[in-house]
Write an enzyme that holds these catalytic residues in place. Structure first.
Site, mmCIF file in Angstrom:
data_model
loop_
_atom_site.group_PDB
_atom_site.id
_atom_site.type_symbol
_atom_site.label_atom_id
_atom_site.label_comp_id
_atom_site.label_asym_id
_atom_site.label_seq_id
_atom_site.Cartn_x
_atom_site.Cartn_y
_atom_site.Cartn_z
ATOM 1 N N ASP A 290 0.845 -1.200 0.000
ATOM 2 C CA ASP A 290 0.000 0.000 0.000
ATOM 3 C C ASP A 290 0.881 1.251 0.000
ATOM 4 O OD1 ASP A 290 -2.274 1.687 0.261
ATOM 5 O OD2 ASP A 290 -3.325 0.150 1.397
ATOM 6 N N ASP A 404 -6.177 2.669 -6.613
ATOM 7 C CA ASP A 404 -7.089 2.978 -5.517
ATOM 8 C C ASP A 404 -7.660 4.391 -5.676
ATOM 9 O OD1 ASP A 404 -8.485 2.409 -3.236
ATOM 10 O OD2 ASP A 404 -6.799 2.639 -1.861
ATOM 11 N N GLU A 407 -12.667 6.506 -8.051
ATOM 12 C CA GLU A 407 -14.046 6.904 -8.390
ATOM 13 C C GLU A 407 -14.082 8.153 -9.292
ATOM 14 O OE1 GLU A 407 -13.741 4.373 -5.092
ATOM 15 O OE2 GLU A 407 -13.021 6.413 -5.167
ATOM 16 N N GLU A 409 -12.263 9.532 -5.661
ATOM 17 C CA GLU A 409 -12.863 9.655 -4.331
ATOM 18 C C GLU A 409 -13.400 11.059 -4.090
ATOM 19 O OE1 GLU A 409 -11.022 9.298 0.003
ATOM 20 O OE2 GLU A 409 -11.572 7.368 -0.845
ATOM 21 N N ARG A 455 -11.327 -0.275 -7.662
ATOM 22 C CA ARG A 455 -12.623 -0.349 -6.995
ATOM 23 C C ARG A 455 -13.702 0.452 -7.706
ATOM 24 N NH1 ARG A 455 -11.553 3.140 -1.386
ATOM 25 N NH2 ARG A 455 -12.041 5.195 -2.244
ATOM 26 N N ASP A 472 -14.505 -0.349 1.128
ATOM 27 C CA ASP A 472 -14.073 -0.376 2.527
ATOM 28 C C ASP A 472 -15.184 -0.887 3.438
ATOM 29 O OD1 ASP A 472 -11.671 0.631 1.662
ATOM 30 O OD2 ASP A 472 -12.163 2.706 2.150
ATOM 31 N N HIS A 531 -7.605 -8.371 3.435
ATOM 32 C CA HIS A 531 -7.037 -7.014 3.454
ATOM 33 C C HIS A 531 -7.779 -6.206 4.504
ATOM 34 C CE1 HIS A 531 -5.095 -3.364 1.993
ATOM 35 N NE2 HIS A 531 -6.285 -2.772 1.946
#
Length: 793
Positions: A290, A404, A407, A409, A455, A472, A531
């Site tokens: 990560d 990651d 979107e 985010e 995601r 999440d 995870h």
């Protein structure tokens, strides 16, 4: 046939008089050619284009606008002149051998049918308000609706108005209306689907007003949708995936176990964790690193995208040493470049960030710091980002990428991209990010299958190899309970490798039973990847000895099932069929249309996850038209009924269909040791099944398009039970460029109640207590093998 058409016309007249339609829209004329039918109305043009006998596309172009042919979702090329057009005074019929559209002229309305069965009709059709452009449909009162992407709502999504806007929901449990991955796609229990082929944000209103209506609402863009229809669920999903693109076959190692957490702080921590797996003899294939790989802290470092040498002093050596142990390395990246990162001035100078209306880099605050956002749609930004991926793939041997926060985010509406505003392109940001990586591999690493974990995406992102996870999720039983629904729904929508953070992600909840049950469920879901936030370890090697023992058993079973699971991945690649399937795919009992407590893993397994704590039994429904055998005890259960089954802490209820072939191997430490030299072929004998088939697909596990290039082998299995004789045939098949190797198959026949009279040509062992017959079949290469067993009466 004439009677059927007469009935259809009568039904259409009754239907039109009962259901709503747009009385303001007036038909003017029709123009058609070999590929498209155009209908002029007083307020615009309809453009109707059959793709095949199971897919038809309709677009509306309002007066003053031009047709935009660009689709971010669709890749299927329509067949030329695959339809007929008939016109009379009342109707226009556009028909294929399957799907058809019937347009009534007065009042104007479009109705869709498949094999003369009514599917859906436009109600008001296109309309425009001050805020949205809308396409409005009639629904029938009883149909169940699925889709709209990733949600936790229960299987039936009818009754909700769902926002189409990819947004993370941290710590969700059993209910979430909006998550990372939304899609403008609806499935109906009547076995049709509608894809609204338009990227900008909006809503899907699935009869929230309880007036038997469906509306697609959008801020702008195309007024285009495709209707897909079939008589079979598997084929319906396959047709949708053919329309939007097939998933490339993932690398075989991606079906193994991952070591992953948020996050490993140093090279030493990565190496010690992997070594712990090896010392404990727990299989593992990859480690995911990560955001600490590029910084010491969570905040302030995102966008550095270079190894932080204080923590990772020799990353090349680390990755090389891990590879020698059979472990792949995956790195996380995000599309945000913080103003405090090492790359900030570089991205400003190269002009690759989203902008303000004044043409300046758009900056804003979010959890990780003050940031800009890469304009993923800009060719120069794509090149800049791909050069980073290319460097680490080529020079460091990084095996896969985790994208990651895609979107994105945080994505302010006033931010401007090269191809539109944030709201116009928000939902295709992750889609194009995955495309960037996928296209880069095709160009620069054509002999390597990409691993792309993200995601967020869009309809059709599976064709770029995107592997989504469910965000999440809270580390609670409520978090676990929503996961089968999410994975089943996403599989129906083409994202067959959708999965969860096993054990749960959010919160410091140390619950060994929850962790164990989640991993046991994970054996029978597409990707096995524990995870979590680091306060409670996600890796089994750091759990209590008993929990570690149970997790090890689950992981070892995952590896034993690699031949079966890899074959499922192959079938998904070729046909688009999900790995996880709702039971209603084959059992049409009405109350199963919303059932998600059990599911099918491929065609052969029935799986019932344990989703509640401290229970000693649970109800399992067994699909009709088959008998089922307990995978662990061989107990037989007749299909078509519900049974209360006793639970065991070592495993979750798992059953095998009578007549199924299950290929397995001995457990291995990682997939570099994968071999089919000695295969266990489990056959679940059921006298009521007169014929059955199965297969095992194999290739080198890493070459892209191995099947298409002829670099593969398939073992075809077939059973025939006739006149007290059971025959098992094993028929090898090899691609023209594949070099086969000799194999030995240990045929294990379950539910063999009596000692056989004779097994022609082979030695055998019959276990009278377990009712198992074992036969070793050596020297399987390219010739068909046949085992004939004479049954005792």
């Amino acid at each position: 046939m004439r009677f059927k058409n007469l009935f259809l016309i009568i039904f259409l007249g009754i239907y039109t008089s009962v259901f709503s339609q747009n009385s303001d829209r007036k038909f003017i004329k029709i123009i058609s050619n070999d590929s498209v039918v155009k209908l002029q109305t007083n307020d615009g043009w309809y453009r109707i284009k059959p793709y095949s006998s199971k897919i038809i596309e309709t677009s509306f172009i309002p007066n003053g606008e031009t047709f935009n042919p660009h689709s971010d979702a669709v890749v299927f090329k329509p067949k030329e002149k695959s339809f007929k057009v008939l016109e009379n005074n009342q109707n226009i019929t556009i028909s294929t051998t399957g799907i058809k559209a019937i347009i009534t002229k007065i009042p104007f309305q479009i109705h869709y049918y498949y094999k003369n069965n009514f599917l859906i009709s436009e109600r008001k059709g296109y309309e425009k308000t001050d805020k949205y452009e809308i396409i409005d449909f009639n629904l029938t009162p009883t149909e169940v609706l699925y889709g709209a992407g990733e949600r936790a709502l229960g299987m039936n999504r009818r009754g909700y108005k769902l926002q189409l806007y990819n947004r993370a929901h941290y710590g969700y449990e059993t209910y979430s209306e909006l998550m990372n991955y939304s899609m403008p796609l609806v499935y109906s229990s009547k076995k049709y689907a509608i894809l609204f082929d338009n990227a900008p944000i909006g809503y899907l209103d699935l009869d929230s007003k309880k007036d038997n209506s469906l509306q697609y609402e959008t801020i702008s863009g195309r007024k285009t949708y495709q209707i897909i229809a079939s008589n079979q669920w598997n084929d319906l999903v396959s047709q949708y995936v053919s329309l939007t693109g097939k998933q490339p076959l993932i690398p075989r190692w991606a079906l193994g176990n991952f070591a992953s957490r948020f996050g490993y702080h140093s090279q030493k921590e990565v190496e010690n964790t992997v070594q712990k797996f090896i010392d404990d003899k727990i299989p593992v294939d990859a480690v995911i690193i990560d955001l600490y790989w590029f910084g010491k802290t969570i905040k302030g470092t995102m966008g550095n995208l270079e190894f932080y040498r204080d923590s990772f002093p020799n990353p090349k050596k680390m990755i090389a040493n891990l590879k020698k142990k059979g472990i792949k390395t995956i790195l996380v990246t995000e599309p945000f470049i913080l103003t405090t990162s090492n790359k900030w001035q570089e991205v400003v100078d190269k002009d690759i960030l989203g902008k303000t209306s004044l043409g300046k880099p758009y900056t804003f605050d979010f959890y990780f710091g003050h940031t800009g956002l890469i304009d993923i749609f800009k060719p120069s930004a794509q090149k800049w980002l791909w050069d980073i991926y290319k460097n680490y793939t080529k020079n460091y041997d990084v095996a896969g990428w985790w994208g990651d926060l895609g979107e994105p985010e945080v994505h302010p509406s006033s931010l401007i991209h090269v191809n539109g505003t944030a709201d116009e392109v928000h939902n295709i940001y992750g889609h194009n990010w995955a495309k960037l990586i996928y296209d880069g591999y095709q160009k620069d690493f054509p002999n390597q299958r990409p691993f792309i974990l993200m995601r967020a995406g869009y309809a059709g992102s599976q064709r770029y190899g995107l592997i989504p996870w469910s965000g999440d999720v809270n580390r609670t039983w409520g978090g676990l309970q929503s996961q089968p629904e999410i994975a089943l729904q996403m599989g129906m929508q083409g994202l067959a490798f959708s999965h969860s953070d096993l054990g749960g992600f959010a919160g410091a909840n140390l619950d060994d039973e929850l962790y164990t049950r989640w991993l046991q469920y994970g054996v029978f879901q597409p990707i096995f990847r524990p995870h979590a936030q680091e306060e409670v370890p996600s890796e089994p090697v750091f759990r209590t000895s008993k929990t570690k023992e149970l997790a090890k058993k689950a992981i070892e079973l995952r590896y034993r099932l690699l031949p079966y699971n890899y074959t499922l991945a192959f079938e998904n690649h070729v046909y688009g069929t999900p790995l996880m399937k709702p039971i209603f795919f084959e059992d049409t009992t009405t109350n199963l249309l919303t059932y998600d407590k059990s599911y099918l893993w491929g065609n052969s397994f029935l799986v019932s996850p344990v989703l509640k704590p401290e229970i000693i039994s649970q109800e399992v429904y067994f699909p009709a038209n088959s008998n089922w055998f307990d995978f662990y005890t061989d107990e037989k259960v007749i299909g078509g009924k519900t049974k209360e089954v006793v639970l065991h802490r070592n495993y979750i209820p798992t059953y095998v269909r009578g007549g199924a072939f299950i290929p397995m191997i001995k457990s291995i430490q990682n997939t570099t040791q994968y071999s089919l030299k000695n295969v266990e072929l489990h056959f679940y004998f059921d006298k009521s099944v007169k014929k059955s088939k199965g297969m095992l697909y194999n290739d080198d596990g890493k070459t892209p398009q191995a099947f298409e290039k002829g670099n593969y082998e398939i073992l075809n299995f077939e059973s025939t039970c006739k006149k007290n004789r059971l025959t098992i045939e094993i028929d090898p098949e090899a691609g023209e460029n594949y070099k086969t190797s000799t194999k030995s198959i240990n045929l294990i026949i379950h539910n063999f109640l009596k000692k056989p009279k004779k097994v022609k040509g082979y030695q055998y062992h019959w276990d009278s207590e377990k009712h198992i017959l074992k036969i070793v079949i050596p020297n399987i290469n390219i010739k068909e093998k046949q085992v004939t067993i004479k049954l005792s009466k």
